[in-house]
Design an enzyme around this catalytic site. Structure first.
Site, mmCIF file in Angstrom:
data_model
loop_
_atom_site.group_PDB
_atom_site.id
_atom_site.type_symbol
_atom_site.label_atom_id
_atom_site.label_comp_id
_atom_site.label_asym_id
_atom_site.label_seq_id
_atom_site.Cartn_x
_atom_site.Cartn_y
_atom_site.Cartn_z
ATOM 1 N N GLU A 125 0.885 -1.156 0.000
ATOM 2 C CA GLU A 125 0.000 0.000 0.000
ATOM 3 C C GLU A 125 0.922 1.203 0.000
ATOM 4 O OE1 GLU A 125 -2.243 2.889 0.014
ATOM 5 O OE2 GLU A 125 -1.582 2.778 2.076
ATOM 6 N N GLU A 134 3.489 10.547 0.916
ATOM 7 C CA GLU A 134 4.622 9.919 1.566
ATOM 8 C C GLU A 134 5.954 10.259 0.900
ATOM 9 O OE1 GLU A 134 4.080 5.915 3.068
ATOM 10 O OE2 GLU A 134 1.981 6.034 2.507
#
Length: 138
Positions: A125, A134
């Site tokens: 993921e 991220e």
């Protein structure tokens, strides 16, 4: 839901917390993993908190190898795995998957009784939420 204010040190934990608090998302991952991982060798790429690796082991995966690039998150994943009593079946490696490939291969060969370093299932993921949160893109 409590807000998490990211700092350079806390950002990975804030992202993980927000994803884990999304019950619909987490339960969908859990249901899928429980449906496909029993008896399998699983590779979790970008394991973060380790929750998907834990789900795979709880589902009955024969062996789980989890890889996380962030040292802080890898340590967190190890603690989650150990706290759930799954350290015998789940290994957490710290590094980018391409940098720890030899260690991954070694663990997979062990899982396969010395045979080829193959996995049955890959879970990952890597996008988090909103695709770029991220900082995975340069």
């Amino acid at each position: 839901m409590a807000r998490c204010t990211p700092t350079r040190t806390l950002a990975p934990f804030c992202v993980q917390r927000m994803m884990l608090q999304d019950a619909t998302r987490t339960q969908a991952f859990k249901a899928a993993i429980f449906a496909i991982c029993p008896g399998k060798v699983v590779l979790d790429v970008g394991c973060g908190s380790g929750v998907l690796a834990v789900f795979a082991a709880q589902a009955g995966a024969r062996r789980v190898v989890a890889v996380e690039a962030s040292a802080a998150m890898a340590a967190c994943a190890r603690a989650v795995v150990e706290g759930n009593g799954l350290a015998e079946r789940v290994s957490v490696l710290c590094g980018r998957v391409e940098d720890v490939a030899e260690a991954v291969d070694s663990l997979l060969r062990q899982a396969n009784g010395g045979a080829a370093a193959l996995v049955d299932v890959i879970v990952s993921e890597w996008m988090g939420y909103m695709l770029v949160c991220e900082n995975m893109f340069p």
